[in-house]
Design an enzyme around this catalytic site. Structure first.
Site, PDB file in Angstrom:
ATOM      1  N   GLY A 262      -6.446  27.100  33.102  1.00 27.26           N
ATOM      2  CA  GLY A 262      -7.156  28.381  33.081  1.00 27.26           C
ATOM      3  C   GLY A 262      -8.719  28.202  32.675  1.00 27.26           C
ATOM      4  O   GLY A 262      -9.293  27.373  31.575  1.00 27.26           O
ATOM      5  N   HIS A 263      -9.341  28.715  33.119  1.00 32.86           N
ATOM      6  CA  HIS A 263     -10.917  28.568  34.175  1.00 32.86           C
ATOM      7  C   HIS A 263     -12.258  30.169  33.398  1.00 32.86           C
ATOM      8  O   HIS A 263     -10.984  30.671  33.954  1.00 32.86           O
ATOM      9  CB  HIS A 263     -11.134  27.629  34.743  1.00 32.86           C
ATOM     10  CG  HIS A 263     -10.314  25.964  35.419  1.00 32.86           C
ATOM     11  ND1 HIS A 263     -10.519  25.366  36.406  1.00 32.86           N
ATOM     12  CD2 HIS A 263      -9.716  25.828  34.715  1.00 32.86           C
ATOM     13  CE1 HIS A 263      -9.614  24.606  36.226  1.00 32.86           C
ATOM     14  NE2 HIS A 263      -9.026  24.961  35.295  1.00 32.86           N
TER      15      HIS A 263
ATOM     16  N   ARG B  83      11.939  15.840  46.705  1.00 36.33           N
ATOM     17  CA  ARG B  83      12.377  16.926  48.706  1.00 36.33           C
ATOM     18  C   ARG B  83      13.125  18.028  49.061  1.00 36.33           C
ATOM     19  O   ARG B  83      13.682  17.600  49.886  1.00 36.33           O
ATOM     20  CB  ARG B  83      12.347  14.970  49.332  1.00 36.33           C
ATOM     21  CG  ARG B  83      10.774  14.987  49.883  1.00 36.33           C
ATOM     22  CD  ARG B  83      11.446  13.410  50.144  1.00 36.33           C
ATOM     23  NE  ARG B  83      11.849  12.677  48.573  1.00 36.33           N
ATOM     24  CZ  ARG B  83      12.181  11.251  49.368  1.00 36.33           C
ATOM     25  NH1 ARG B  83      12.848  10.826  50.019  1.00 36.33           N
ATOM     26  NH2 ARG B  83      13.252  11.275  47.675  1.00 36.33           N
TER      27      ARG B  83
ATOM     28  N   GLY C 249      -8.248  18.482  29.221  1.00 39.57           N
ATOM     29  CA  GLY C 249      -8.404  20.129  29.381  1.00 39.57           C
ATOM     30  C   GLY C 249      -8.891  20.536  28.519  1.00 39.57           C
ATOM     31  O   GLY C 249      -9.306  20.467  27.712  1.00 39.57           O
ATOM     32  N   ASP C 250      -8.978  21.860  29.131  1.00 40.45           N
ATOM     33  CA  ASP C 250     -10.359  23.135  28.643  1.00 40.45           C
ATOM     34  C   ASP C 250     -11.373  22.131  28.098  1.00 40.45           C
ATOM     35  O   ASP C 250     -11.869  23.264  26.856  1.00 40.45           O
ATOM     36  CB  ASP C 250      -9.542  23.357  27.132  1.00 40.45           C
ATOM     37  CG  ASP C 250      -8.222  23.496  27.338  1.00 40.45           C
ATOM     38  OD1 ASP C 250      -8.252  24.373  28.269  1.00 40.45           O
ATOM     39  OD2 ASP C 250      -7.223  23.451  26.470  1.00 40.45           O
TER      40      ASP C 250
ATOM     41  N   LYS D 169     -14.750  23.599  32.631  1.00 41.60           N
ATOM     42  CA  LYS D 169     -15.248  22.392  33.927  1.00 41.60           C
ATOM     43  C   LYS D 169     -15.546  23.984  34.587  1.00 41.60           C
ATOM     44  O   LYS D 169     -16.319  23.870  35.769  1.00 41.60           O
ATOM     45  CB  LYS D 169     -13.755  22.500  34.381  1.00 41.60           C
ATOM     46  CG  LYS D 169     -13.139  21.371  33.986  1.00 41.60           C
ATOM     47  CD  LYS D 169     -11.957  20.684  34.794  1.00 41.60           C
ATOM     48  CE  LYS D 169     -10.408  21.227  34.061  1.00 41.60           C
ATOM     49  NZ  LYS D 169      -9.809  20.907  32.608  1.00 41.60           N
TER      50      LYS D 169
ATOM     51  N   GLN E 286      -6.680  20.299  34.454  1.00 39.89           N
ATOM     52  CA  GLN E 286      -6.419  20.306  33.458  1.00 39.89           C
ATOM     53  C   GLN E 286      -7.374  18.380  33.493  1.00 39.89           C
ATOM     54  O   GLN E 286      -7.920  18.631  33.458  1.00 39.89           O
ATOM     55  CB  GLN E 286      -5.052  19.317  34.166  1.00 39.89           C
ATOM     56  CG  GLN E 286      -3.078  19.864  33.844  1.00 39.89           C
ATOM     57  CD  GLN E 286      -3.391  21.203  34.682  1.00 39.89           C
ATOM     58  OE1 GLN E 286      -3.665  20.581  35.628  1.00 39.89           O
ATOM     59  NE2 GLN E 286      -3.195  22.272  34.361  1.00 39.89           N
TER      60      GLN E 286
ATOM     61  N   ARG F 287      -5.841  26.070  19.228  1.00 38.92           N
ATOM     62  CA  ARG F 287      -6.159  24.249  19.907  1.00 38.92           C
ATOM     63  C   ARG F 287      -5.891  23.589  18.997  1.00 38.92           C
ATOM     64  O   ARG F 287      -6.876  23.715  17.890  1.00 38.92           O
ATOM     65  CB  ARG F 287      -7.527  24.270  20.912  1.00 38.92           C
ATOM     66  CG  ARG F 287      -7.420  24.834  22.073  1.00 38.92           C
ATOM     67  CD  ARG F 287      -8.590  25.457  23.146  1.00 38.92           C
ATOM     68  NE  ARG F 287      -7.623  25.470  24.386  1.00 38.92           N
ATOM     69  CZ  ARG F 287      -8.633  26.462  24.820  1.00 38.92           C
ATOM     70  NH1 ARG F 287      -9.840  26.163  24.120  1.00 38.92           N
ATOM     71  NH2 ARG F 287      -8.354  27.178  26.104  1.00 38.92           N
TER      72      ARG F 287
HETATM   73  P1  IMO Z   1      -7.604  23.068  32.215  1.00 37.33           P
HETATM   74  O1  IMO Z   1      -7.061  23.200  33.502  1.00 37.33           O
HETATM   75  C1  IMO Z   1      -5.676  22.493  28.233  1.00 37.33           C
HETATM   76  C2  IMO Z   1      -1.424  20.562  28.869  1.00 37.33           C
HETATM   77  C3  IMO Z   1      -0.392  21.355  28.167  1.00 37.33           C
HETATM   78  C4  IMO Z   1       0.801  20.493  27.555  1.00 37.33           C
HETATM   79  C5  IMO Z   1       0.839  19.204  29.054  1.00 37.33           C
HETATM   80  C6  IMO Z   1       2.436  19.515  30.220  1.00 37.33           C
HETATM   81  O2  IMO Z   1      -7.510  24.623  31.683  1.00 37.33           O
HETATM   82  O3  IMO Z   1      -7.728  22.725  31.289  1.00 37.33           O
HETATM   83  P2  IMO Z   1       2.304  21.907  31.796  1.00 37.33           P
HETATM   84  O4  IMO Z   1       2.934  23.283  31.762  1.00 37.33           O
HETATM   85  O5  IMO Z   1       1.148  21.004  32.356  1.00 37.33           O
HETATM   86  O6  IMO Z   1       3.676  21.071  31.845  1.00 37.33           O
HETATM   87  O7  IMO Z   1       1.954  21.598  29.964  1.00 37.33           O
HETATM   88  O8  IMO Z   1      -0.569  19.716  29.459  1.00 37.33           O
HETATM   89  N1  IMO Z   1      -2.220  21.764  29.482  1.00 37.33           N
HETATM   90  C7  IMO Z   1      -3.104  21.537  29.128  1.00 37.33           C
HETATM   91  N2  IMO Z   1      -3.541  21.972  28.230  1.00 37.33           N
HETATM   92  N3  IMO Z   1      -5.687  23.182  29.410  1.00 37.33           N
HETATM   93  C8  IMO Z   1      -4.761  23.341  30.116  1.00 37.33           C
HETATM   94  O9  IMO Z   1      -5.816  23.052  31.524  1.00 37.33           O
HETATM   95  C9  IMO Z   1      -3.648  22.805  31.058  1.00 37.33           C
HETATM   96  N4  IMO Z   1      -2.830  22.248  31.692  1.00 37.33           N
HETATM   97  C10 IMO Z   1      -1.508  21.988  31.191  1.00 37.33           C
HETATM   98  O10 IMO Z   1      -0.833  22.106  26.628  1.00 37.33           O
HETATM   99  O11 IMO Z   1       0.721  19.473  26.530  1.00 37.33           O
HETATM  100 MG    MG Z   2      -7.913  25.552  30.150  1.00 28.32          MG
END
Ligand code: IMO
Ligand code: MG
Length: 432
Positions: free
Chosen positions: A46-47, A149, A18-19, A22, A229, A310
Site C-alpha cells: 500500500g503506497h 509451476r 514495510g510501510d 517508499k 514490502q 501498526r
Molecule cells: P508495503 O509495500 C507492511 C506483511 C503482512 C504480514 C506479512 C505476510 O506497503 O510496505 P502477505 O500478505 O504478504 O503474505 O503477508 O507481510 N506485509 C506488509 N507489511 N507493508 C507491506 O507492504 C506489506 N506487505 C506484506 O502484514 O506480516
Molecule cells: Mg504499506
C-alpha cells in the site's frame, strides 16, 4: 572490445517490515524517470502518494505513473489480482490518461485467482497461534502455485478457449484434495469467466516489458523500481516464516524485472525515524506502552491495505544490513519523531542487541529457532524533541537536534541520508 554500459536503474526499497514511506522516494526519483516499475509482491503493498493535494492510495501500479513522461510497468515478479488492478486503473484515470503507452503489464506476471485468496485464509487458520498475520490477498498461495509451476500468467488469457480450459483444470487439480477437505469448490467455468474479465479489462495493457526495458537501459534513460514490502519481510533473508512470499531485497527486486545487477545505479533504503510493523513476527524495539501509542497516534500508523493498527517502537539501526549495498537512505517522519520527543520527553536509537547473553551488532538469523527476541541497546538518546519551523527548505533550516539525529544515522550506517521527509505532503521534503 569496449565495456560500455550506463548504470541507470534506481531501486527504492524498505529497510524494515514495510510501510517506511517508499511512495515519497518514488515520487521524487520518478519525476525525471523514463520508466517506473513494480517488480515484486502484489496488492499486499500500500503506497500513498499526494498529487495535486489529493491522497492517492496505490497497491499495484507504481506511483511514478503520475508524472507525464513516465511509462509504468508491472513486471514478471509481481502477482496480479486483476480485479484490484482494474479498480486502481479506474481510480487513477481521474488524474492520468491510462493508455497502453502509459501502462504495461507483463504477460509473464502470475495472476491471483479466487482460490489463492481462500487458501491464504485457510493456511493462516492452520497455523493457529503461529499466524503470520498476512494481508489475506492470496500472495503466498499465488507464489506457491508459481513455484509449483501450476499457474496462470497474464498472457494465458490470450490462449484459445480449449487450451485455457485445460490449463485451468490442471491448476485446480494441483490442490484438488486440499480444496475438497476445506469444502471449497471452484468450477472451471467460473475461473474461465474470471480470466475473460481480466482479458476484457486489462488485455490491451499486457505485453513484454523487455521491449521497453532494454531500449531504455541501453540508452541510459532513468528507470525507477518502486520496491514493495521490505528487507525483513523478504522470503530469502527476512524473518521467516513471518515474512512475505517474494524477494524484496535489492537483488530480488531487480530479478522481478529480469534486470542484471550491473545496471543498478542507486539503491535507496527507506526508513522512518521510528519503526513499525504490522502482522506477527519479531520486532526488537516494539513499545507496548504509552510511547508506542504516542508514535502510532502522531505517525498515523494504520495500514493502507488492511487498516490494521501498526505496532510501533523506536528506531533500530541494526537491521540495516551493510551487505545489501544501499547507496542512500530516505528518512521519513523526522517531524513526527521531534513531536514524539516533545511529548514523551526522550527518544532513543537502538544500535546493538543483547542476544543469547552477548552483545551483537547484527540482526540474528535464527530468531525462529531460539524464540528469543533480541533486547535492544539504546546507545543514542535525544532529550526532548523539536518542531520543524515553518518554511523549512534545507538541512541547514532544521533544528540543531534534528540535524544531529540525521547525522547520527549517516555516521552509524555509513550511508548518506539524501531524502528527508518533514511532513506528509511531497513538498514537505528536503532533498540533499
Ligand atoms: P508495503 O509495500 C507492511 C506483511 C503482512 C504480514 C506479512 C505476510 O506497503 O510496505 P502477505 O500478505 O504478504 O503474505 O503477508 O507481510 N506485509 C506488509 N507489511 N507493508 C507491506 O507492504 C506489506 N506487505 C506484506 O502484514 O506480516
Ligand atoms: Mg504499506
Amino acid at each position: 572490445m569496449e565495456r560500455n554500459f550506463n548504470p541507470c536503474v534506481v531501486e527504492i526499497l524498505g529497510a524494515y517490515w514495510g510501510d517506511e514511506g517508499k511512495g515519497r522516494a518514488a515520487f521524487f526519483e520518478s519525476q525525471d524517470a523514463h520508466l517506473v516499475l513494480r517488480t515484486t509482491g502484489g496488492d499486499n503493498a500500500g503506497h500513498t502518494v499526494y498529487f495535486k493535494g489529493e491522497k492517492i492510495p496505490l497497491h499495484l501500479i507504481p506511483s511514478g505513473i503520475i508524472w507525464p513522461q513516465t511509462t509504468a510497468v508491472i513486471c514478471n515478479g509481481v502477482v496480479i489480482n486483476p480485479v484490484i488492478l482494474y479498480e486502481e486503473i479506474q481510480m487513477l484515470s481521474k488524474y492520468v490518461d491510462i493508455t497502453p503507452e502509459k501502462l504495461l503489464i507483463s504477460g509473464s506476471a502470475n495472476m491471483i485467482l479466487p482460490y489463492h485468496i481462500d487458501l491464504d485464509g485457510i493456511q493462516e487458520r492452520k497455523r493457529g497461534n503461529q499466524k503470520i498475520g498476512t494481508t489475506n490477498r492470496g500472495i503466498g498461495p499465488c507464489y506457491s502455485f508459481k513455484s509449483d509451476r501450476f499457474s496462470l500468467r497474464m498472457h494465458d488469457v490470450f490462449r484459445d478457449e480449449k487450451d485455457l480450459i485445460e490449463l485451468i483444470k490442471l491448476n485446480l487439480k494441483n490442490r484438488e484434495e486440499e480444496f475438497r477437505k476445506a469444502g471449497l469448490t471452484y468450477s472451471v467455468e467460473e475461473i474461465y469467466e474470471y480470466c475473460m474479465e481480466a482479458k476484457r479489462n486489462l488485455g490491451k495493457f499486457i505485453g513484454n516489458p523487455d521491449l521497453v526495458l532494454w531500449p531504455a537501459i541501453r540508452d541510459g534513460k532513468k528507470v525507477v523500481i518502486e520496491g514493495a514490502q521490505a528487507d525483513r519481510l523478504d522470503l530469502e533473508v527476512g524473518d521467516s516464516p513471518y515474512c512475505t512470499s517474494s524477494y524484496c531485497n535489492p537483488s530480488g527486486t531487480l530479478s522481478g524485472a529480469g534486470i542484471g545487477p550491473k545496471f543498478a545505479n542507486k539503491i535507496i533504503a527507506t526508513v522512518k525515524a521510528y519503526c513499525s510493523r504490522v502482522g506477527n513476527g519479531p520486532f526488537p524495539t516494539i513499545q507496548n506502552n504509552d510511547a508506542g501509542d504516542t508514535i502510532r497516534r502522531l505517525g498515523h500508523e494504520y495500514g493502507t491495505t488492511t487498516g490494521r493498527p501498526r505496532d510501533c517502537g523506536y528506531l533500530d539501526l541494526v537491521p540495516i544490513n551493510p551487505l545489501r549495498g544501499y547507496t542512500d537512505l530516505c528518512l521519513n517522519h523526522l517531524d513526527t519523531i521531534g513531536l514524539i520527543g516533545k511529548e514523551i520527553g526522550c527518544i532513543y536509537i537502538c544500535t546493538a542487541y543483547i542476544y543469547q547473553g552477548e552483545k551483537i551488532t547484527y540482526y540474528p538469523d535464527d530468531i525462529s529457532v531460539t524464540k528469543e527476541i533480541p533486547t535492544p541497546l539504546y546507545e543514542k538518546t535525544f532529550n526532548g524533541g523539536w518542531e520543524i519551523p515553518e518554511g523549512c527548505k534545507s538541512f541547514e533550516d532544521l533544528p540543531k537536534k534534528a540535524q544531529e539525529f540525521v547525522e547520527f544515522i549517516e555516521e552509524f550506517t555509513q550511508t548518506p541520508v539524501s531524502i528527508i521527509g518533514i511532513g506528509p505532503r511531497n513538498e514537505d521534503t528536503i532533498i540533499r
